[in-house]
Design an enzyme around this catalytic site. Structure first.
Site, PDB file in Angstrom:
ATOM      1  N   PRO A  62       0.816  -1.217   0.000  1.00  0.00           N
ATOM      2  CA  PRO A  62       0.000   0.000   0.000  1.00  0.00           C
ATOM      3  C   PRO A  62       0.851   1.268   0.000  1.00  0.00           C
ATOM      4  O   PRO A  62       0.337   2.361  -0.235  1.00  0.00           O
ATOM      5  CB  PRO A  62      -0.846  -0.113   1.278  1.00  0.00           C
TER       6      PRO A  62
ATOM      7  N   GLU B 185       3.490  -8.453   8.790  1.00  0.00           N
ATOM      8  CA  GLU B 185       3.614  -7.000   8.916  1.00  0.00           C
ATOM      9  C   GLU B 185       4.494  -6.400   7.823  1.00  0.00           C
ATOM     10  O   GLU B 185       4.698  -5.204   7.762  1.00  0.00           O
ATOM     11  CB  GLU B 185       4.181  -6.625  10.288  1.00  0.00           C
TER      12      GLU B 185
ATOM     13  N   ARG C 229      -4.084  -8.581 -20.642  1.00  0.00           N
ATOM     14  CA  ARG C 229      -5.090  -8.322 -21.669  1.00  0.00           C
ATOM     15  C   ARG C 229      -4.638  -7.264 -22.675  1.00  0.00           C
ATOM     16  O   ARG C 229      -5.269  -7.075 -23.713  1.00  0.00           O
ATOM     17  CB  ARG C 229      -6.455  -7.980 -21.055  1.00  0.00           C
TER      18      ARG C 229
ATOM     19  N   ASP D 172     -11.658   0.404 -24.537  1.00  0.00           N
ATOM     20  CA  ASP D 172     -11.811   0.276 -23.088  1.00  0.00           C
ATOM     21  C   ASP D 172     -11.895   1.628 -22.398  1.00  0.00           C
ATOM     22  O   ASP D 172     -11.356   2.609 -22.896  1.00  0.00           O
ATOM     23  CB  ASP D 172     -10.560  -0.385 -22.481  1.00  0.00           C
TER      24      ASP D 172
END
Ligand code: ADE
Length: 249
Positions: free
Chosen positions: A89, A116, A154, A169
């Site tokens: 993150p 962690e 893709r 897209d």
């Protein structure tokens, strides 16, 4: 494209990516997905790969040696990859533009963290890209890797069939995709927009472009702050956007 995924849960990766479009691409040899179990590189009698954090605190930290040995083994068998991606993150956010850039590589190595985190020293040594899939915290890097492999694959020629083209897209031109309709012509009293039945390709293309702009304005106005997107607009499209925003005043 050859993907190598360093993980404590190789079956998650193998099971998920063996299905559907990505599974078909792997069977056809356009991509290969190699999940490598970090635990196989533990030197511990009990196959531990984690330990308590120095300095104290909650949770366990993945030790550097098994991760490094796993990485070295991949490199010795497959050669070096230009990019080694750590899912965290704390990374920069994964976007369609990132997916396009990664899709040009011949191979990619991913590292999935757990507990962690991973000992900082091995990250410093092997990781070239810290990537996050969004501002929320998951229990490990496996789901983010699967998201990335799906989005990257893709875009590789031959992975999507002709019918599944990525050309129109959402995000391809910095805008969201226009709405789609199929049979029946009327559903719960709602008709398919007339222009789509007209067979006039020019008018259809123009309508779709304007609906893309409308949808982006309504749902993701932040995307319209990109100067490159606005520069791609025709005069008529700029007028249309102005009308939309004037209606909102
Ligand atoms: N690991 C845990 N949370 C994550 C996130 N949001 N993106 C990438 N890797 C993660």
């Amino acid at each position: 494209m050859d993907y190598y995924v360093m993980t404590l849960f190789p079956e998650m990766i193998e099971n998920c990516l063996s299905e559907s479009v990505i599974g078909r691409a792997a069977k056809n040899g356009i991509i290969s997905i190699n999940a490598v179990n970090i635990r196989d590189y533990s030197k511990d009698r009990h196959l531990h790969v984690d330990d308590y954090p120095y300095g104290g605190g909650a949770g366990m930290v993945m030790q550097p040696d098994p991760v490094y040995d796993c990485y070295s083994d991949i490199v010795s068998k497959a050669g070096k990859a230009r990019r080694v991606i750590y899912l965290t993150p704390q990374g920069r956010k994964f976007t369609q533009a990132e997916a396009e850039a990664f899709s040009k590589e011949d191979s990619l190595i991913f590292l999935c963290g757990h507990y962690e985190g991973v000992d900082e020293r091995v990250l410093e040594e092997i990781v070239t890209d810290n990537i996050s899939i969004g501002d929320y915290v998951l229990t490990g890097g496996e789901l983010p890797v699967m998201v990335m492999i799906d989005a990257i694959s893709r875009l590789i020629p031959g992975v999507l069939g002709k019918m599944e083209s990525a050309e129109y897209d959402s995000f391809q031109d910095g805008l969201l995709e226009y709405p789609q309709y199929t049979r029946p012509e009327e559903f719960h009293g709602k008709k398919v927009p007339e222009v789509l039945l007209s067979g006039h390709h020019g008018n259809i293309a123009k309508w779709r472009r304007l609906e893309s702009i409308r949808r982006t304005y309504e749902r993701r106005p932040d995307l319209l702050n990109d100067p490159a997107v606005l520069e791609s607009f025709t005069r008529e499209e700029r007028e249309f956007l102005k009308e939309l925003s004037e209606k909102d005043q």
